[in-house]
Design an enzyme around this catalytic site. Structure first.
Site, mmCIF file in Angstrom:
data_model
loop_
_atom_site.group_PDB
_atom_site.id
_atom_site.type_symbol
_atom_site.label_atom_id
_atom_site.label_comp_id
_atom_site.label_asym_id
_atom_site.label_seq_id
_atom_site.Cartn_x
_atom_site.Cartn_y
_atom_site.Cartn_z
ATOM 1 N N ASP A 1 0.945 -1.071 -0.170
ATOM 2 C CA ASP A 1 -0.016 -0.070 0.052
ATOM 3 C C ASP A 1 1.021 1.300 -0.071
ATOM 4 O O ASP A 1 1.438 1.585 1.040
ATOM 5 C CB ASP A 1 -0.801 -0.128 1.375
ATOM 6 C CG ASP A 1 -1.612 1.340 1.487
ATOM 7 O OD1 ASP A 1 -1.397 2.156 0.706
ATOM 8 O OD2 ASP A 1 -2.640 1.294 2.481
ATOM 9 N N CYS B 1 -8.342 6.085 10.414
ATOM 10 C CA CYS B 1 -8.798 4.684 9.850
ATOM 11 C C CYS B 1 -7.755 3.713 10.250
ATOM 12 O O CYS B 1 -7.330 2.925 9.284
ATOM 13 C CB CYS B 1 -8.807 4.999 8.178
ATOM 14 S SG CYS B 1 -10.055 6.013 7.870
ATOM 15 N N LYS C 1 -3.381 12.075 -2.991
ATOM 16 C CA LYS C 1 -2.311 12.309 -2.021
ATOM 17 C C LYS C 1 -0.971 12.452 -2.777
ATOM 18 O O LYS C 1 -0.017 12.752 -2.083
ATOM 19 C CB LYS C 1 -2.236 10.853 -1.209
ATOM 20 C CG LYS C 1 -3.577 10.356 -0.318
ATOM 21 C CD LYS C 1 -3.190 9.210 0.479
ATOM 22 C CE LYS C 1 -4.719 8.915 0.934
ATOM 23 N NZ LYS C 1 -5.049 9.735 2.107
HETATM 24 N N1 PLP Z 1 -3.728 3.400 2.766
HETATM 25 C C1 PLP Z 1 -3.181 4.322 3.539
HETATM 26 C C2 PLP Z 1 -1.746 4.162 4.095
HETATM 27 C C3 PLP Z 1 -3.547 5.406 3.597
HETATM 28 O O1 PLP Z 1 -3.270 6.478 4.345
HETATM 29 C C4 PLP Z 1 -4.987 5.738 2.956
HETATM 30 C C5 PLP Z 1 -5.676 6.952 3.075
HETATM 31 O O2 PLP Z 1 -5.374 7.806 3.870
HETATM 32 C C6 PLP Z 1 -5.621 4.879 2.198
HETATM 33 C C7 PLP Z 1 -4.934 3.672 2.372
HETATM 34 C C8 PLP Z 1 -6.928 4.730 1.434
HETATM 35 O O3 PLP Z 1 -6.589 5.884 0.296
HETATM 36 P P1 PLP Z 1 -8.028 6.485 -0.329
HETATM 37 O O4 PLP Z 1 -8.969 6.774 0.453
HETATM 38 O O5 PLP Z 1 -7.385 7.456 -1.451
HETATM 39 O O6 PLP Z 1 -8.388 5.163 -1.080
#
Ligand code: PLP
Length: 409
Positions: A203, A367, A229
Site C-alpha cells: 500500500d 482509519c 495524495k
Molecule cells: N492506505 C493508506 C496508508 C492511507 O493513508 C489511505 C488514506 O489515507 C488509504 C490507504 C486509502 O486511500 P484512499 O482513501 O485514497 O482510497
C-alpha cells in the site's frame, strides 16, 4: 531541482491558491497532507482543459474529441508506468483510489485462494488494507495473521518471519504508516514473502509522493496508490500488478469497456488493462493526473523528500519541548508525519483549538483502529507535511500547539 531553497518553496506555494486563504482570520497552515494534498494550478487547469476542449467518452469513438481524450488518458498511464518503473503500461490499472485497488486485488486474487490459506497484514494498516481482506477471508475461509510492532513503531521483522508458513498466500503491508510515519522495509518484506511462495501487495498511499518507488527493484507483486495524495485530482487510483498475476486473475467488475465480445452464452474479456476497468473511467481526472506527476517530477522526489525531512527534523524536537506532549511513532526511518497527544487532552479538543488558530491537522483514529488499540489510545492529533510547507509554518504550528497545551493543561 536539488535542495529546495526558501525561494523555491515560495515559488511552489504560488501554484497552490488555496494556501493563500485564511481560517478564522489567520493564514491557513495546512498540515493535513496525509489525508489529502492540495492541488496546484497546473492540475486544475488540466481539468478545465479537458472539460472545455476535449471531453468525450474514451476508447470507443472514432471522432476527434474521443480520440484526443483517449490519447490523454492513455498518456497518463504511460507516464505512471515510467514514474514507478513498471515494465509496461498495461500493468497500470486505473481505479477510484487506493481503497478500490486493494478491494480489487482482495476480491479477484483472493477468489483464487482456498480455505485455510493465510494472509499476513501488519498492525499498522489503514482500514482499507484490512477490511477488503476480511471480506474475502470470511467468504473463502482464509486466515488473517498480523505482524506486531516494537515500541518505536517499527514492524517486528522476527515476528513477521515466524508468521510465514507454506499456507501464506498474500502479504499486504503499507509502505509508510499514515499514523506513525514509519517507513517499512518493504523490499525485505516482499523477499521474505516470495521465499514462502506468497505474493506481496504494498500500500503505497503514503509513500508515492514522498519517495521514489521502483516496483521492479522492489519486486512488488502489487503496488497501489491514490492521485489525491500526490497533488493530483480526487477519484483516481492506481493498481500496478505483475502481468502474469493480473492475466490469471478474474475480472473484478463486469460491464462495458472490459470485454472483447459478449453473447448470452459467453463473454470474452478484454486484455490488460481494460479487463479491470469496467464502465466509463474518470477520464477527465486521469488525464489531469498527468499534470500532477509532471509537477512532482519537475521538482524531483529526492528534493521533495529532503525538504520534508528538514521540516520533520526541525519540528519534532521543538514539539517535544512542550510539557506533556508525546509523539507516537519514533522509528529511525520515518516520513514527515507527526502523531501526538498532550497530557490528558482529548485529540479532538487539541485539533479544534488548533483550527481556531488557523492550523489544519487531523484528529481521530486515522482509519487505523487496530493500531490505536495496540497503542492503548483512541486517537491522536496528526500533523503531516508536504513540499509547500515552510519552516515559518512549522514555527506557527509549534507556537500554536504550545498555546493550546497551556489552555488544556
Ligand atoms: N492506505 C493508506 C496508508 C492511507 O493513508 C489511505 C488514506 O489515507 C488509504 C490507504 C486509502 O486511500 P484512499 O482513501 O485514497 O482510497
Amino acid at each position: 531541482m536539488n535542495n529546495l531553497s526558501s525561494e523555491d518553496i515560495l515559488r511552489i506555494r504560488r501554484d497552490f491558491p488555496i494556501l493563500e486563504r485564511t481560517v478564522f482570520n489567520r493564514p491557513l497552515v495546512y498540515l493535513d497532507n496525509t489525508a489529502t494534498t492540495e492541488t496546484p494550478r497546473q492540475v486544475v487547469e488540466a481539468i478545465d482543459d479537458m472539460y472545455f476542449a476535449h471531453k468525450a467518452n474514451v476508447h470507443r469513438g472514432v471522432h476527434t474529441l474521443s480520440q484526443e481524450a483517449t490519447a490523454m488518458m492513455e498518456s497518463t498511464r504511460k507516464l505512471i508506468a515510467g514514474f514507478i518503473n513498471a515494465p509496461a503500461s498495461e500493468q497500470i490499472i486505473f481505479t477510484r483510489g487506493t481503497t478500490e485497488s486493494i478491494n480489487l486485488v482482495a476480491a479477484s486474487f483472493g477468489s483464487t485462494l482456498s480455505c485455510g490459506d493465510e494472509i499476513i497484514l501488519s498492525v499498522m494498516e489503514h482500514h482499507s488494507n484490512i477490511v477488503p481482506w476480511q471480506l474475502i477471508a470470511e467468504k473463502k475461509g482464509l486466515i488473517i495473521k498480523v505482524i506486531p510492532m516494537a515500541a518505536d513503531g517499527e514492524l517486528d521483522m522476527d515476528a513477521y518471519r515466524a508468521l510465514l508458513t507454506p499456507r501464506t498466500k498474500v502479504v499486504a503491508v503499507t509502505h509508510v504508516s499514515n499514523v506513525l510515519g514509519t517507513v517499512n522495509p518493504v523490499s525485505e518484506i516482499i523477499a521474505e514473502a516470495h521465499r514462502h511462495g506468497a505474493v506481496a501487495l504494498i500500500d503505497g498511499a503514503q509513500a508515492i509522493a514522498h519517495t521514489s518507488v521502483d516496483v521492479q527493484a522492489l519486486d512488488a507483486d502489487f503496488y497501489v496508490f491514490s492521485s489525491h495524495k500526490m497533488y493530483g485530482p480526487c477519484g483516481v487510483g492506481i493498481l500496478y500488478g505483475k502481468r502474469a498475476l493480473l492475466e490469471a486473475m478474474p475480472p473484478y467488475q463486469g460491464g462495458g469497456e472490459m470485454i472483447k465480445t459478449v453473447s448470452f452464452e459467453k463473454t470474452v474479456y478484454a486484455d490488460l488493462p481494460f479487463k479491470f476497468e469496467a464502465g466509463t473511467p474518470d477520464f477527465v481526472d486521469i488525464a489531469a493526473f498527468n499534470a500532477a506527476i509532471s509537477y512532482i517530477s519537475a521538482i524531483g522526489l529526492d528534493a521533495i523528500a529532503a525538504h520534508e525531512e528538514k521540516l520533520l527534523a526541525y519540528t519534532t524536537p521543538r514539539l517535544l519541548e512542550i510539557p506533556g506532549l508525546r509523539i507516537y511513532g519514533n522509528a529511525p526511518h520515518k516520513s514527515a508525519i507527526i502523531s501526538f497527544l498532550i497530557g490528558d487532552a482529548h485529540h479532538y479538543d487539541t485539533g479544534l483549538l488548533l483550527d481556531k488558530l488557523g492550523i489544519a491537522v487531523r484528529t481521530g483514529h486515522h482509519c487505523a483502529q487496530p493500531l490505536m488499540h495496540a497503542l492503548g489510545i483512541t486517537g491522536t492529533v496528526r500533523a503531516s507535511f508536504a513540499v509547500y510547507n515552510t519552516i515559518a509554518e512549522c514555527d506557527t504550528f509549534i507556537a500554536a500547539t504550545r498555546r493550546v497545551a497551556a489552555m488544556l493543561s
